[in-house]
Design a protein around this motif. Structure first.
Motif, PDB file in Angstrom:
ATOM      1  N   ARG A   1       0.828  -1.215   0.000  1.00  0.00           N
ATOM      2  CA  ARG A   1       0.000   0.000   0.000  1.00  0.00           C
ATOM      3  C   ARG A   1       0.855   1.255   0.000  1.00  0.00           C
ATOM      4  O   ARG A   1       0.568   2.219  -0.715  1.00  0.00           O
ATOM      5  CB  ARG A   1      -0.907  -0.022   1.223  1.00  0.00           C
ATOM      6  CG  ARG A   1      -1.802   1.210   1.376  1.00  0.00           C
ATOM      7  CD  ARG A   1      -2.783   1.006   2.522  1.00  0.00           C
ATOM      8  NE  ARG A   1      -3.618   2.172   2.709  1.00  0.00           N
ATOM      9  CZ  ARG A   1      -3.414   3.109   3.632  1.00  0.00           C
ATOM     10  NH1 ARG A   1      -2.363   3.004   4.437  1.00  0.00           N
ATOM     11  NH2 ARG A   1      -4.231   4.131   3.749  1.00  0.00           N
TER      12      ARG A   1
ATOM     13  N   ALA B   1      -3.254   3.775  -4.860  1.00  0.00           N
ATOM     14  CA  ALA B   1      -4.418   3.549  -4.014  1.00  0.00           C
ATOM     15  C   ALA B   1      -4.628   2.049  -3.865  1.00  0.00           C
ATOM     16  O   ALA B   1      -4.291   1.272  -4.764  1.00  0.00           O
ATOM     17  CB  ALA B   1      -5.673   4.203  -4.598  1.00  0.00           C
TER      18      ALA B   1
ATOM     19  N   ASP C   1      -7.664  -0.703  -2.139  1.00  0.00           N
ATOM     20  CA  ASP C   1      -8.998  -0.739  -1.558  1.00  0.00           C
ATOM     21  C   ASP C   1      -9.474  -2.184  -1.441  1.00  0.00           C
ATOM     22  O   ASP C   1      -9.704  -2.861  -2.449  1.00  0.00           O
ATOM     23  CB  ASP C   1      -9.968   0.061  -2.438  1.00  0.00           C
ATOM     24  CG  ASP C   1     -11.392   0.024  -1.901  1.00  0.00           C
ATOM     25  OD1 ASP C   1     -11.551  -0.048  -0.673  1.00  0.00           O
ATOM     26  OD2 ASP C   1     -12.331   0.066  -2.716  1.00  0.00           O
ATOM     27  N   TYR C   2      -9.599  -2.672  -0.191  1.00  0.00           N
ATOM     28  CA  TYR C   2     -10.224  -3.970   0.050  1.00  0.00           C
ATOM     29  C   TYR C   2     -11.736  -3.795   0.068  1.00  0.00           C
ATOM     30  O   TYR C   2     -12.248  -2.782   0.556  1.00  0.00           O
ATOM     31  CB  TYR C   2      -9.747  -4.565   1.377  1.00  0.00           C
ATOM     32  CG  TYR C   2      -8.471  -5.346   1.246  1.00  0.00           C
ATOM     33  CD1 TYR C   2      -8.490  -6.705   0.940  1.00  0.00           C
ATOM     34  CD2 TYR C   2      -7.238  -4.717   1.404  1.00  0.00           C
ATOM     35  CE1 TYR C   2      -7.304  -7.415   0.809  1.00  0.00           C
ATOM     36  CE2 TYR C   2      -6.052  -5.426   1.274  1.00  0.00           C
ATOM     37  CZ  TYR C   2      -6.100  -6.773   0.979  1.00  0.00           C
ATOM     38  OH  TYR C   2      -4.936  -7.486   0.832  1.00  0.00           O
ATOM     39  N   GLN C   3     -12.434  -4.795  -0.423  1.00  0.00           N
ATOM     40  CA  GLN C   3     -13.880  -4.707  -0.534  1.00  0.00           C
ATOM     41  C   GLN C   3     -14.544  -5.869   0.185  1.00  0.00           C
ATOM     42  O   GLN C   3     -13.971  -6.959   0.302  1.00  0.00           O
ATOM     43  CB  GLN C   3     -14.296  -4.700  -2.011  1.00  0.00           C
ATOM     44  CG  GLN C   3     -13.710  -3.543  -2.793  1.00  0.00           C
ATOM     45  CD  GLN C   3     -14.022  -3.618  -4.271  1.00  0.00           C
ATOM     46  OE1 GLN C   3     -14.693  -4.531  -4.741  1.00  0.00           O
ATOM     47  NE2 GLN C   3     -13.535  -2.641  -5.025  1.00  0.00           N
TER      48      GLN C   3
ATOM     49  N   VAL D   1      -9.628  -7.249  -3.613  1.00  0.00           N
ATOM     50  CA  VAL D   1      -8.849  -6.037  -3.378  1.00  0.00           C
ATOM     51  C   VAL D   1      -8.520  -5.402  -4.720  1.00  0.00           C
ATOM     52  O   VAL D   1      -8.180  -6.091  -5.681  1.00  0.00           O
ATOM     53  CB  VAL D   1      -7.554  -6.342  -2.584  1.00  0.00           C
ATOM     54  CG1 VAL D   1      -6.676  -7.350  -3.291  1.00  0.00           C
ATOM     55  CG2 VAL D   1      -6.774  -5.056  -2.303  1.00  0.00           C
ATOM     56  N   GLN D   2      -8.674  -4.092  -4.789  1.00  0.00           N
ATOM     57  CA  GLN D   2      -8.322  -3.344  -5.992  1.00  0.00           C
ATOM     58  C   GLN D   2      -7.113  -2.458  -5.690  1.00  0.00           C
ATOM     59  O   GLN D   2      -7.051  -1.820  -4.643  1.00  0.00           O
ATOM     60  CB  GLN D   2      -9.488  -2.484  -6.474  1.00  0.00           C
ATOM     61  CG  GLN D   2     -10.616  -3.292  -7.108  1.00  0.00           C
ATOM     62  CD  GLN D   2     -11.627  -2.408  -7.799  1.00  0.00           C
ATOM     63  OE1 GLN D   2     -11.974  -1.326  -7.319  1.00  0.00           O
ATOM     64  NE2 GLN D   2     -12.124  -2.853  -8.944  1.00  0.00           N
TER      65      GLN D   2
ATOM     66  N   ASP E   1      -5.088   6.851  -0.355  1.00  0.00           N
ATOM     67  CA  ASP E   1      -6.504   6.926  -0.063  1.00  0.00           C
ATOM     68  C   ASP E   1      -7.283   6.737  -1.343  1.00  0.00           C
ATOM     69  O   ASP E   1      -6.907   7.233  -2.402  1.00  0.00           O
ATOM     70  CB  ASP E   1      -6.865   8.308   0.543  1.00  0.00           C
ATOM     71  CG  ASP E   1      -6.139   8.530   1.849  1.00  0.00           C
ATOM     72  OD1 ASP E   1      -6.055   7.556   2.625  1.00  0.00           O
ATOM     73  OD2 ASP E   1      -5.685   9.661   2.103  1.00  0.00           O
ATOM     74  N   ASP E   2      -8.372   6.021  -1.221  1.00  0.00           N
ATOM     75  CA  ASP E   2      -9.183   5.770  -2.400  1.00  0.00           C
ATOM     76  C   ASP E   2      -9.901   7.037  -2.831  1.00  0.00           C
ATOM     77  O   ASP E   2     -10.384   7.773  -2.003  1.00  0.00           O
ATOM     78  CB  ASP E   2     -10.200   4.659  -2.079  1.00  0.00           C
ATOM     79  CG  ASP E   2     -10.929   4.200  -3.328  1.00  0.00           C
ATOM     80  OD1 ASP E   2     -10.347   4.373  -4.409  1.00  0.00           O
ATOM     81  OD2 ASP E   2     -12.055   3.663  -3.187  1.00  0.00           O
TER      82      ASP E   2
END
Length: 304
Positions: free
Chosen positions: A272, A278, A280-282, A288-289, A303-304
């Motif tokens: 990260r 950026a 981002d876990y979902q 994860v993206q 930060d997303d």
């Protein structure tokens, strides 16, 4: 041979570290403060394989030296172990913020030092191996605009990470980041190896064998993790997905002080901070993206 630069203002501590880590394939160079260590690094930037660093020293302390090393691209692959009596959460957080991915609290046992050194050197070897793979990749990958890949073995994940990272600026760091996300999907998502269990397996040098054993189970034959790539005008989006139960990902976005002394568990935080613009876990954590800017040579934001 592996050469270690050990920095401590107490001669006895230098002797103890050399005694604990003595091995035929290791060479030790000593410095008694941060300034002497920095002068040695400046004189021969590619000489050392590992830096073991005391925090509190005269002339230049460990935090200042660490910050200089982290800022200098010549030392991008030089792992640094911070060994210190300053183990309060605030002091550990300061060291982590400065870039100390490996932490060791004084006093320590020989086994603890060996484990953290082995982990740091393995990380360095893996980065070098990823970089070597990068040099073998065809430039035709630059034509790729969109793709979907599936994987289930760590070696295939590493190969694919290197191939796809070649599309990005700072490819070696992106390769490291993608590899961490993809191997996490295999170990935790597909195979159900939890954090504590992985620590035990690493301590027993049994992780690779356990991964192979679990992959050979009949129920694993049809299970895969997946990676999707989408190229946009100014960035590339990578999505990694597995079909496991997920995990509580939020604590791993930062290397928290309470885990700083563990010899694993820093991969997501490193990815990260160092590899992506950026992350981002979902949902429950099995998707994860990660985004990589094509116009920036350094990560622009986490930060997303």
């Amino acid at each position: 041979m592996t050469e270690l630069l050990v920095v401590d203002d107490e001669p006895l501590n230098l002797e103890i570290i050399a005694d604990f880590l003595q091995a035929p394939e290791r060479i030790f160079t000593f410095a008694q403060d941060g300034q002497e260590a920095w002068d040695r690094l400046q004189a021969e930037p590619s000489r050392f394989d590992l830096l073991i660093l005391d925090r509190r020293m005269p002339r230049m302390d460990g935090i200042e030296l660490l910050e200089r090393v982290v800022r200098d691209p010549r030392f991008e692959d030089l792992p640094v172990i911070m060994q210190t009596v300053a183990s309060s959460p605030e002091e550990v957080a300061q060291g982590l913020s400065a870039g100390a991915w490996y932490y060791l609290a004084k006093p320590y046992q020989a086994e603890a030092l060996q484990r953290i050194v082995n982990a740091a050197l393995l990380d360095r070897r893996n980065r070098h191996a990823l970089r070597q793979l990068q040099r073998e990749i065809s430039s035709t990958w630059g034509l790729l605009q969109e793709g979907r890949f599936r994987f289930r073995e760590p070696r295939h994940a590493s190969l694919l990470a290197v191939q796809l990272a070649d599309l990005c600026p700072r490819a070696s760091l992106v390769a490291m980041g993608l590899s961490e996300l993809m191997i996490n999907a295999i170990e935790h998502g597909l195979l159900g190896i939890g954090y504590e269990e992985k620590g035990r397996l690493l301590a027993q040098d049994a992780l690779t064998d356990e991964i192979e054993r679990r992959l050979a189970r009949p129920e694993q034959a049809s299970r895969w993790a997946e990676l999707w790539l989408r190229r946009e005008a100014e960035r590339i989006c990578f999505t990694v997905c597995d079909h496991g139960p997920g995990f509580d990902w939020a604590p791993y976005l930062e290397l928290a002080p309470e885990r700083a002394f563990h010899h694993h568990g820093r991969g997501i935080a490193m990815a990260r901070q160092l590899a992506f613009s950026a992350l981002d876990y979902q949902g429950r954590g099995n998707v994860v993206q990660a985004w990589v800017s094509l116009n920036e040579s350094t990560p622009e934001s986490n930060d997303d």
